[in-house]
Design a protein around this motif. Structure first.
Motif, PDB file in Angstrom:
ATOM      1  N   ILE A 131       0.836  -1.199   0.000  1.00 47.85           N
ATOM      2  CA  ILE A 131       0.000   0.000   0.000  1.00 47.85           C
ATOM      3  C   ILE A 131       0.872   1.252   0.000  1.00 47.85           C
ATOM      4  N   LEU A 132       2.021   1.197   0.658  1.00 45.61           N
ATOM      5  CA  LEU A 132       2.894   2.365   0.795  1.00 45.61           C
ATOM      6  C   LEU A 132       4.144   2.302  -0.064  1.00 45.61           C
ATOM      7  N   GLN A 133       4.542   1.114  -0.516  1.00 43.70           N
ATOM      8  CA  GLN A 133       5.826   0.963  -1.220  1.00 43.70           C
ATOM      9  C   GLN A 133       5.797  -0.303  -2.068  1.00 43.70           C
ATOM     10  N   ARG A 134       6.194  -0.191  -3.339  1.00 42.79           N
ATOM     11  CA  ARG A 134       6.183  -1.338  -4.254  1.00 42.79           C
ATOM     12  C   ARG A 134       7.578  -1.481  -4.871  1.00 42.79           C
ATOM     13  N   PRO A 135       8.460  -2.211  -4.207  1.00 47.22           N
ATOM     14  CA  PRO A 135       9.863  -2.268  -4.635  1.00 47.22           C
ATOM     15  C   PRO A 135      10.089  -2.806  -6.038  1.00 47.22           C
ATOM     16  N   ALA A 145      -5.693  -2.084   2.922  1.00 48.08           N
ATOM     17  CA  ALA A 145      -5.585  -0.644   2.670  1.00 48.08           C
ATOM     18  C   ALA A 145      -6.223   0.163   3.789  1.00 48.08           C
ATOM     19  N   LEU A 146      -7.386  -0.256   4.251  1.00 42.72           N
ATOM     20  CA  LEU A 146      -8.067   0.456   5.332  1.00 42.72           C
ATOM     21  C   LEU A 146      -7.257   0.385   6.621  1.00 42.72           C
ATOM     22  N   ARG A 147      -6.728  -0.787   6.925  1.00 40.82           N
ATOM     23  CA  ARG A 147      -5.962  -0.955   8.164  1.00 40.82           C
ATOM     24  C   ARG A 147      -4.682  -0.132   8.136  1.00 40.82           C
ATOM     25  N   VAL A 148      -3.966  -0.184   7.005  1.00 43.20           N
ATOM     26  CA  VAL A 148      -2.717   0.573   6.895  1.00 43.20           C
ATOM     27  C   VAL A 148      -2.984   2.072   6.969  1.00 43.20           C
ATOM     28  N   GLU A 149      -4.044   2.509   6.322  1.00 42.84           N
ATOM     29  CA  GLU A 149      -4.384   3.931   6.351  1.00 42.84           C
ATOM     30  C   GLU A 149      -4.674   4.391   7.776  1.00 42.84           C
ATOM     31  N   ARG A 150      -5.528   3.649   8.482  1.00 41.91           N
ATOM     32  CA  ARG A 150      -5.897   4.052   9.841  1.00 41.91           C
ATOM     33  C   ARG A 150      -4.709   3.946  10.803  1.00 41.91           C
ATOM     34  N   PRO A 176       9.801   6.838  10.820  1.00 36.96           N
ATOM     35  CA  PRO A 176      10.347   7.080   9.479  1.00 36.96           C
ATOM     36  C   PRO A 176       9.542   8.063   8.638  1.00 36.96           C
ATOM     37  N   GLY A 177       8.409   8.535   9.158  1.00 36.65           N
ATOM     38  CA  GLY A 177       7.581   9.473   8.405  1.00 36.65           C
ATOM     39  C   GLY A 177       6.437   8.815   7.665  1.00 36.65           C
ATOM     40  N   PHE A 178       6.342   7.491   7.719  1.00 39.31           N
ATOM     41  CA  PHE A 178       5.237   6.766   7.109  1.00 39.31           C
ATOM     42  C   PHE A 178       5.114   5.415   7.798  1.00 39.31           C
ATOM     43  N   GLY A 179       3.979   4.773   7.600  1.00 35.01           N
ATOM     44  CA  GLY A 179       3.779   3.460   8.178  1.00 35.01           C
ATOM     45  C   GLY A 179       3.264   3.504   9.599  1.00 35.01           C
TER      46      GLY A 179
END
Length: 364
Positions: free
Chosen positions: A183-187, A252-257, A281-284
């Motif tokens: 959801i936040l990063q796709r390496p 997606a909902l869980r990560v967002e909240r 780290p500024g995200f997650g």
């Protein structure tokens, strides 16, 4: 073909939040089940592709389709995140040089250490957030192991730069994406060869299943990994696979909240006199307050009431622990570092709990 695949082939790329909901489902034909059934079978009728439970399972396929669609590659599921890591390590040639973070998931570091003790490989540990230091060690390497953010230090790697440099020298790259999630990063989108997840964590999200996954794009590497999974027997049970697939629907909902909660907690906790440092780290959804010493950190953990003292992470509930309580944790992790996996509780309740725990920790 899954619903997500159908939409993509129709020329309508889906957002990750939608992919998490629709990928890996049965074809939408009349009277078909909406969810993929759990197939409890160790043996299949001969003449097809399955034959035996160690070779495959329709429930595995559904989850592999869904995770693969999220990360943008072909996924394989394993009995655990460490089983997935072991399958990848097992593909390396004898004597391979592996460049890895000095702070990372303890199980991964232990596997690399033990592989070196057996003479299988040579591992070199680096600060993965120090790009120049990593680049200086790539010469002669077979594998660059990246974890970003790192567990539990929360260092962030420059993925595009490191991956491009590794490829220029013919070095395979794996990114442990457990903390960030697709959801936040796709390496794979920035050139990584392999993505690894402990699906036990955020992908599942409910602290009720142990599972791992590798995602790749190269067909030859995929075939080698399938072979290692089959030979090593590192196969997951169908019920665990089903639970992870069910949990994935709300990823997606869980990560967002949880990410919103983490950012707000950092804002409310910052500057508290009990803290020596507050890592984020500024995200997650992972936050790591650092206390002056182990005793203060332990008072904080003991005082928390809503947040639960537990070693795993990525669930809907907030969990926390002092990481150096584990004898094998890297010595450069501060004694007073507490890893908090922020859940989806109401932020006011969660903040009230952790702030009162900070107050309790400050009391000598």
């Amino acid at each position: 073909m899954s619903t997500a695949d159908s939409a993509a082939h129709a020329g309508t790329p889906l957002q990750p939040a939608t992919t998490a909901v629709v990928a890996g489902r049965p074809a939408p034909t009349p009277d078909a089940p909406l969810n993929t059934p759990v197939v409890f079978a160790s043996t299949f009728i001969g003449g097809g592709e399955l034959e035996y439970g160690r070779f495959g399972n329709p429930t595995w396929t559904a989850l592999e389709d869904a995770i693969g669609a999220l990360e943008g590659g072909d996924a394989l599921v394993y009995a655990s995140g460490l089983a997935a890591a072991n399958a990848l390590i097992a593909t390396l040639p004898v004597g391979a040089k592996v460049v890895a973070p000095n702070h990372a998931y303890l199980g991964s570091l232990t596997q690399l250490d033990e592989a070196q003790e057996r003479g299988q490989l040579t591992r070199v540990y680096v600060d993965i957030s120090d790009t120049d230091a990593v680049l200086a060690e790539l010469d002669g390497a077979s594998l660059l192991w990246i974890e970003s953010p790192t567990n539990p230090a929360l260092e962030v790697a420059d993925l595009p730069t490191l991956i491009a440099a590794a490829h220029a020298q013919g070095v395979l790259t794996v990114v442990d994406n457990t903390f960030a999630t697709p959801i936040l990063q796709r390496p794979l989108e920035v050139g990584a060869d392999v993505v690894l997840h402990s699906a036990t964590k955020f992908l599942s999200g409910h602290s009720d299943a142990v599972l791992g996954t590798l995602i790749v794009r190269d067909a030859e590497l995929h075939a080698r990994l399938v072979n290692r999974r089959t030979i090593l027997g590192a196969t997951p049970g169908p019920m665990e696979v089903y639970l992870v697939l069910r949990g994935l629907r709300t990823l997606a909902l869980r990560v967002e909240r949880a990410s919103q909660n983490a950012a707000e907690l950092v804002a409310r906790m910052s500057g508290h006199p009990a803290l020596a440092e507050l890592r984020y780290p500024g995200f997650g959804a992972i936050v790591a307050p650092v206390f002056p010493d182990a005793a203060t950190a332990e008072r904080f953990v003991a005082a928390a009431q809503l947040a639960r003292f537990a070693t795993s992470l990525g669930g809907v509930e907030t969990t926390l622990e002092r990481r150096r309580r584990w004898a094998g944790e890297v010595a450069t992790i501060p004694e007073g570092l507490v890893r908090i996996s922020v859940g989806i509780e109401h932020i006011d309740d969660l903040a009230a709990d952790l702030l009162q725990a900070l107050d309790a920790a400050a009391e000598a």
